[in-house]
Design a protein around this motif. Structure first.
Motif, short mmCIF file in Angstrom:
data_model
loop_
_atom_site.label_atom_id
_atom_site.label_comp_id
_atom_site.label_asym_id
_atom_site.label_seq_id
_atom_site.Cartn_x
_atom_site.Cartn_y
_atom_site.Cartn_z
N HIS A 76 0.79 -1.22 0.00
CA HIS A 76 0.00 0.00 0.00
C HIS A 76 0.84 1.29 0.00
O HIS A 76 0.29 2.38 -0.18
CB HIS A 76 -0.96 0.00 1.20
N VAL A 79 2.43 2.70 -5.61
CA VAL A 79 1.36 3.22 -6.45
C VAL A 79 0.90 2.12 -7.41
O VAL A 79 1.71 1.56 -8.15
CB VAL A 79 1.83 4.47 -7.24
N TYR A 80 -0.42 1.81 -7.34
CA TYR A 80 -1.00 0.81 -8.22
C TYR A 80 -2.32 1.33 -8.76
O TYR A 80 -2.92 2.24 -8.16
CB TYR A 80 -1.26 -0.51 -7.47
N PRO A 81 -2.81 0.71 -9.83
CA PRO A 81 -4.15 1.07 -10.30
C PRO A 81 -5.20 0.72 -9.23
O PRO A 81 -5.03 -0.22 -8.44
CB PRO A 81 -4.33 0.20 -11.56
N ASP A 82 -6.28 1.49 -9.22
CA ASP A 82 -7.32 1.27 -8.20
C ASP A 82 -7.92 -0.13 -8.26
O ASP A 82 -8.25 -0.71 -7.23
CB ASP A 82 -8.44 2.32 -8.38
N SER A 83 -8.03 -0.66 -9.47
CA SER A 83 -8.61 -2.02 -9.60
C SER A 83 -7.73 -3.06 -8.91
O SER A 83 -8.22 -3.99 -8.27
CB SER A 83 -8.78 -2.37 -11.08
N VAL A 85 -5.61 -2.46 -6.40
CA VAL A 85 -5.69 -2.23 -4.95
C VAL A 85 -6.95 -2.84 -4.38
O VAL A 85 -6.95 -3.43 -3.29
CB VAL A 85 -5.63 -0.71 -4.65
N LYS A 86 -8.06 -2.76 -5.13
CA LYS A 86 -9.33 -3.35 -4.66
C LYS A 86 -9.22 -4.87 -4.56
O LYS A 86 -9.69 -5.48 -3.59
CB LYS A 86 -10.44 -2.96 -5.63
N ASP A 89 -7.12 -5.70 -1.51
CA ASP A 89 -7.87 -5.49 -0.27
C ASP A 89 -8.86 -6.63 -0.02
O ASP A 89 -9.03 -7.09 1.12
CB ASP A 89 -8.61 -4.15 -0.33
#
Length: 357
Positions: A76, A79-83, A85-86, A89
């Motif tokens: 975390h 830096v990664y794409p939001d998809s 990271v989701k 998680d």
């Protein structure tokens, strides 16, 4: 050099994230060393088993949680794409719930092993493996359902799908289910234990294992017979090992030349023999010797005696038969064998019709 970017993150950030993961691994190693050198000896010195169970339950899941935390922090801070990271998680939500489930599974397993693993007589509780597996399966199913629910999976729809599949699976696996319930019946009713000699249907032998699906019996030819549990529970079982004594019935025959006095002597000899042969019950109620019948070729005697539980069946039977033979020969009593006496009547010579002068 450290400002050079790889997949949108500088080399410096990648190195820091890797060091965080390495630090988590080092912390786990230090906890393992601390547990081995300090905590484990400390819990072993106490008389209470509860602290041992708690230590056993928490140590591996706690170390796994530290690794998860280190990886989560390392990921975390990049830096990664939001998809992406989701997805990470959601995976972490599942792993955290499963890690907590692991704690409860180990806790229940330890409690069962310590407080229910042995009966009051000191013997191992043979129900433990089945109960333990059942509880662990239930705990992990609950944990998995909670983990999937935690990431937004529709549990109702999933359970509906599983219900339809479960019916089909149950129909296909009904014999397996019957065997599992058969094992449960055998371990609760306890018609026999491992090491007992049993007889049911045409099978007789020594029980060497009671499993979830089947029971294994070694017959007198030293061959292993594997029988589904439900077939045993549906049959009448004779536990030979549980008998207090083995009853032996002999049918003897003396010749028809035996007098009444000799017959009484034979009966007296038979009633006194148990006192001469080891591992034969000499109680008057356990010895029967009676003159029973007049058969075709012998005067029949029924002789009943009991071999004690600790006695070798074949050896004691042989010793008793030898004593009967020696005692009867010494007393002049003759055993009968099939004989037949044929009486031939001789007719008078016929008159030839001559008249004597």
């Amino acid at each position: 050099m450290f400002e050079y970017e790889i997949w949108g993150n500088s080399v410096q950030n990648w190195i820091i994230s890797i060091l965080i993961i390495v630090a988590a691994i080092v912390i786990v190693k230090l906890i393992t060393l601390l547990s081995k050198r300090v905590l484990k000896p400390l819990t072993d010195r106490t008389k209470n088993q509860l602290d041992n169970i708690i230590f056993y339950s928490l140590e591996p899941p706690f170390k796994f949680a530290i690794i998860l935390l280190g990886i989560w922090i390392a990921i975390h801070r990049l830096v990664y794409p939001d998809s992406f990271v989701k997805v990470v998680d959601n995976i972490y939500r599942i792993l955290i719930v499963l890690d907590i489930t692991w704690v409860f599974a180990r806790l229940f397993s330890g409690l069962l092993q310590v407080y229910w693993g042995r009966r009051s007589d000191g013997q191992n509780n043979k129900m433990l493996p089945i109960i333990k597996r059942t509880i662990l399966v239930v705990v992990w199913i609950i944990g998995l359902v909670m983990a999937l629910s935690n990431v937004g999976v529709n549990i109702s729809a999933l359970l509906g799908t599983l219900g339809i599949g479960g019916i089909a699976f149950a129909l296909a696996a009904q014999d397996t289910v019957k065997n599992v319930f058969g094992a449960f019946t055998l371990l609760t009713d306890k018609p026999f234990n491992i090491g007992d000699t049993i007889r049911f249907d045409s099978i007789e032998g020594t029980v060497i294992d009671i499993g979830i699906r089947s029971t294994r019996i070694m017959n007198y030819d030293k061959r292993i017979i594997t029988i589904p549990n439900y077939k045993i529970t549906d049959s009448s079982i004779i536990n030979i090992s549980s008998e207090p004594m083995r009853r032996v019935v002999l049918n003897l025959g003396l010749t028809y030349g035996t007098t009444a006095e000799k017959m009484k002597e034979a009966l007296a000899i038979l009633k006194a023999l148990p006192q001469k042969v080891e591992n034969v019950s000499s109680s008057p109620s356990d010895v029967v010797a009676v003159f029973t019948e007049y058969s075709d070729s012998a005067l029949g005697i029924m002789y009943i005696y009991y071999i004690k539980k600790q006695g070798d069946i074949l050896g004691v039977t042989s010793n008793m038969n030898t004593e009967i033979l020696a005692s009867f020969n010494k007393a002049g009593l003759e055993f009968a064998f099939p004989t037949r006496t044929v009486y031939i009547q001789k007719d008078e010579p016929e008159d030839n019709g001559k008249i004597s002068k």
